[in-house]
Scaffold this motif. Sequence first.
Motif, PDB file in Angstrom:
ATOM      1  N   ARG A  57       0.855  -1.151  -0.213  1.00 34.53           N
ATOM      2  CA  ARG A  57       0.177  -0.118  -0.153  1.00 34.53           C
ATOM      3  C   ARG A  57       0.917   1.249  -0.002  1.00 34.53           C
ATOM      4  O   ARG A  57       0.529   2.175  -0.694  1.00 34.53           O
ATOM      5  CB  ARG A  57      -1.226   0.223   1.131  1.00 34.53           C
ATOM      6  N   LEU A  58       1.953   1.142   0.767  1.00 37.40           N
ATOM      7  CA  LEU A  58       2.758   2.514   0.757  1.00 37.40           C
ATOM      8  C   LEU A  58       3.547   2.689  -0.622  1.00 37.40           C
ATOM      9  O   LEU A  58       3.648   3.802  -1.039  1.00 37.40           O
ATOM     10  CB  LEU A  58       4.108   2.047   1.801  1.00 37.40           C
ATOM     11  N   HIS A  59       3.927   1.583  -1.184  1.00 38.72           N
ATOM     12  CA  HIS A  59       4.664   1.626  -2.439  1.00 38.72           C
ATOM     13  C   HIS A  59       3.539   2.341  -3.538  1.00 38.72           C
ATOM     14  O   HIS A  59       3.960   3.206  -4.339  1.00 38.72           O
ATOM     15  CB  HIS A  59       5.050   0.226  -3.190  1.00 38.72           C
ATOM     16  N   THR A  60       2.213   1.788  -3.531  1.00 41.21           N
ATOM     17  CA  THR A  60       1.352   2.307  -4.319  1.00 41.21           C
ATOM     18  C   THR A  60       1.159   3.916  -4.061  1.00 41.21           C
ATOM     19  O   THR A  60       0.957   4.710  -4.847  1.00 41.21           O
ATOM     20  CB  THR A  60      -0.035   1.800  -4.250  1.00 41.21           C
ATOM     21  N   ALA A  61       0.896   4.300  -2.777  1.00 36.41           N
ATOM     22  CA  ALA A  61       0.695   5.466  -2.368  1.00 36.41           C
ATOM     23  C   ALA A  61       1.884   6.345  -2.959  1.00 36.41           C
ATOM     24  O   ALA A  61       1.701   7.482  -3.327  1.00 36.41           O
ATOM     25  CB  ALA A  61       0.541   5.632  -0.855  1.00 36.41           C
ATOM     26  N   ILE A  62       3.327   5.807  -2.574  1.00 32.08           N
ATOM     27  CA  ILE A  62       4.128   6.701  -3.219  1.00 32.08           C
ATOM     28  C   ILE A  62       4.246   6.758  -4.729  1.00 32.08           C
ATOM     29  O   ILE A  62       4.419   8.165  -5.435  1.00 32.08           O
ATOM     30  CB  ILE A  62       5.452   6.019  -2.707  1.00 32.08           C
ATOM     31  N   GLN A  63       3.965   5.857  -5.427  1.00 35.00           N
ATOM     32  CA  GLN A  63       3.806   6.050  -6.954  1.00 35.00           C
ATOM     33  C   GLN A  63       2.928   7.005  -7.437  1.00 35.00           C
ATOM     34  O   GLN A  63       3.141   7.843  -8.569  1.00 35.00           O
ATOM     35  CB  GLN A  63       3.480   4.448  -7.576  1.00 35.00           C
ATOM     36  N   VAL A  64       1.759   6.948  -6.628  1.00 37.78           N
ATOM     37  CA  VAL A  64       0.759   7.875  -6.956  1.00 37.78           C
ATOM     38  C   VAL A  64       0.893   9.484  -6.319  1.00 37.78           C
ATOM     39  O   VAL A  64       0.047  10.149  -6.703  1.00 37.78           O
ATOM     40  CB  VAL A  64      -0.881   7.562  -7.222  1.00 37.78           C
ATOM     41  N   ASP A  65       1.904   9.391  -5.763  1.00 35.34           N
ATOM     42  CA  ASP A  65       2.310  10.699  -5.186  1.00 35.34           C
ATOM     43  C   ASP A  65       1.123  11.196  -3.988  1.00 35.34           C
ATOM     44  O   ASP A  65       0.698  12.507  -3.733  1.00 35.34           O
ATOM     45  CB  ASP A  65       2.497  11.932  -6.045  1.00 35.34           C
ATOM     46  N   ASN A  66       0.543   9.972  -3.087  1.00 32.17           N
ATOM     47  CA  ASN A  66      -0.407  10.514  -2.364  1.00 32.17           C
ATOM     48  C   ASN A  66       0.270  10.547  -0.923  1.00 32.17           C
ATOM     49  O   ASN A  66       0.493   9.479  -0.199  1.00 32.17           O
ATOM     50  CB  ASN A  66      -1.253   9.248  -2.249  1.00 32.17           C
ATOM     51  N   ASN A  96       1.886   8.643   4.574  1.00 32.28           N
ATOM     52  CA  ASN A  96       2.318   8.937   5.990  1.00 32.28           C
ATOM     53  C   ASN A  96       1.475   7.967   6.831  1.00 32.28           C
ATOM     54  O   ASN A  96       1.973   7.387   7.897  1.00 32.28           O
ATOM     55  CB  ASN A  96       2.058  10.298   6.351  1.00 32.28           C
ATOM     56  N   ALA A  97       0.141   7.737   6.300  1.00 30.05           N
ATOM     57  CA  ALA A  97      -0.618   6.730   7.244  1.00 30.05           C
ATOM     58  C   ALA A  97      -0.105   5.451   7.050  1.00 30.05           C
ATOM     59  O   ALA A  97       0.006   4.738   8.144  1.00 30.05           O
ATOM     60  CB  ALA A  97      -2.099   6.861   6.490  1.00 30.05           C
ATOM     61  N   CYS A  98       0.307   4.967   5.912  1.00 28.57           N
ATOM     62  CA  CYS A  98       1.074   3.457   5.969  1.00 28.57           C
ATOM     63  C   CYS A  98       2.242   3.415   6.716  1.00 28.57           C
ATOM     64  O   CYS A  98       2.659   2.575   7.479  1.00 28.57           O
ATOM     65  CB  CYS A  98       1.260   3.344   4.527  1.00 28.57           C
ATOM     66  N   ARG A  99       2.896   4.540   6.626  1.00 28.09           N
ATOM     67  CA  ARG A  99       4.292   4.673   7.718  1.00 28.09           C
ATOM     68  C   ARG A  99       3.868   4.396   9.251  1.00 28.09           C
ATOM     69  O   ARG A  99       4.590   3.842   9.809  1.00 28.09           O
ATOM     70  CB  ARG A  99       5.011   5.872   7.329  1.00 28.09           C
ATOM     71  N   GLU A 100       3.003   5.101   9.559  1.00 22.18           N
ATOM     72  CA  GLU A 100       2.403   4.886  10.966  1.00 22.18           C
ATOM     73  C   GLU A 100       1.883   3.618  11.454  1.00 22.18           C
ATOM     74  O   GLU A 100       2.533   3.097  12.230  1.00 22.18           O
ATOM     75  CB  GLU A 100       1.374   5.891  11.205  1.00 22.18           C
ATOM     76  N   VAL A 101       1.378   3.051  10.325  1.00 21.89           N
ATOM     77  CA  VAL A 101       0.752   1.530  10.404  1.00 21.89           C
ATOM     78  C   VAL A 101       1.933   0.589  10.596  1.00 21.89           C
ATOM     79  O   VAL A 101       2.071  -0.210  11.503  1.00 21.89           O
ATOM     80  CB  VAL A 101      -0.348   1.359   9.582  1.00 21.89           C
ATOM     81  N   LEU A 102       2.984   0.798   9.675  1.00 17.17           N
ATOM     82  CA  LEU A 102       4.255  -0.077   9.532  1.00 17.17           C
ATOM     83  C   LEU A 102       5.143   0.350  10.985  1.00 17.17           C
ATOM     84  O   LEU A 102       5.766  -0.717  11.359  1.00 17.17           O
ATOM     85  CB  LEU A 102       5.073   0.353   8.406  1.00 17.17           C
TER      86      LEU A 102
END
Length: 199
Positions: free
Chosen positions: A167-176, A181-187
């Motif tokens: 999910r983090l990879h996808t968010a970074i790819q689409v520049d979200n 940041n939400a994914c980083r918190e979960v990780l």
Amino acid sequence: MNKSYEVEYCNLELRFNRRHIQNLIKDLIREGYSLYWSEDESFFILSVRTGRKLVKLRFQQTRSGNYKMTGDYLIKDAKLAEWLEKLIGDTRGHAVVKRFKDQQMTVENILFGEVIRLVEVSGFKQRVIFQKEPAPTAEEMEEMFLSREGEERLMLLRMEVDDELERLHTAIQVDNVDKANACREVLKRLSGHLLMLEG
């Protein structure tokens, strides 16, 4: 396994996550079975058509959001019985397996995917063919179960980390940025849990 056997699985208990169930569905479709499924907040029911019969496999949702397959099943389809036995071994599940042929029945007690006792029943006679020695005590059984639970939690946690990294990879790819940041918190939270379980 002898193809003319009728097999009954009693006190079955296998544990899965959502991804495992999706893979099971793919496996059964690949094997040529017709499937139907339904779901509510407590159960995921997978119905498998074998000839004119419909076998309903019940997956109960646990508090952790995973699933456990429980119940008793009578399987007359040899291929489906072999598939279920492989599943018991792969998931290190528990079951009592009764095989019927002619006037005989064999009963296997399976604990953590391993046969611990095999009995042949013919009329009123019973003959123990195999018994794992020594039989585990109640304390040993509890210890085995707890260690299995720990292993399972660790495996599921690693899968959660993998999913979150995707999910983090996808968010970074689409520049979200917000999603990333939400994914980083979960990780960060998941890695804390991982450290505790692995430590």
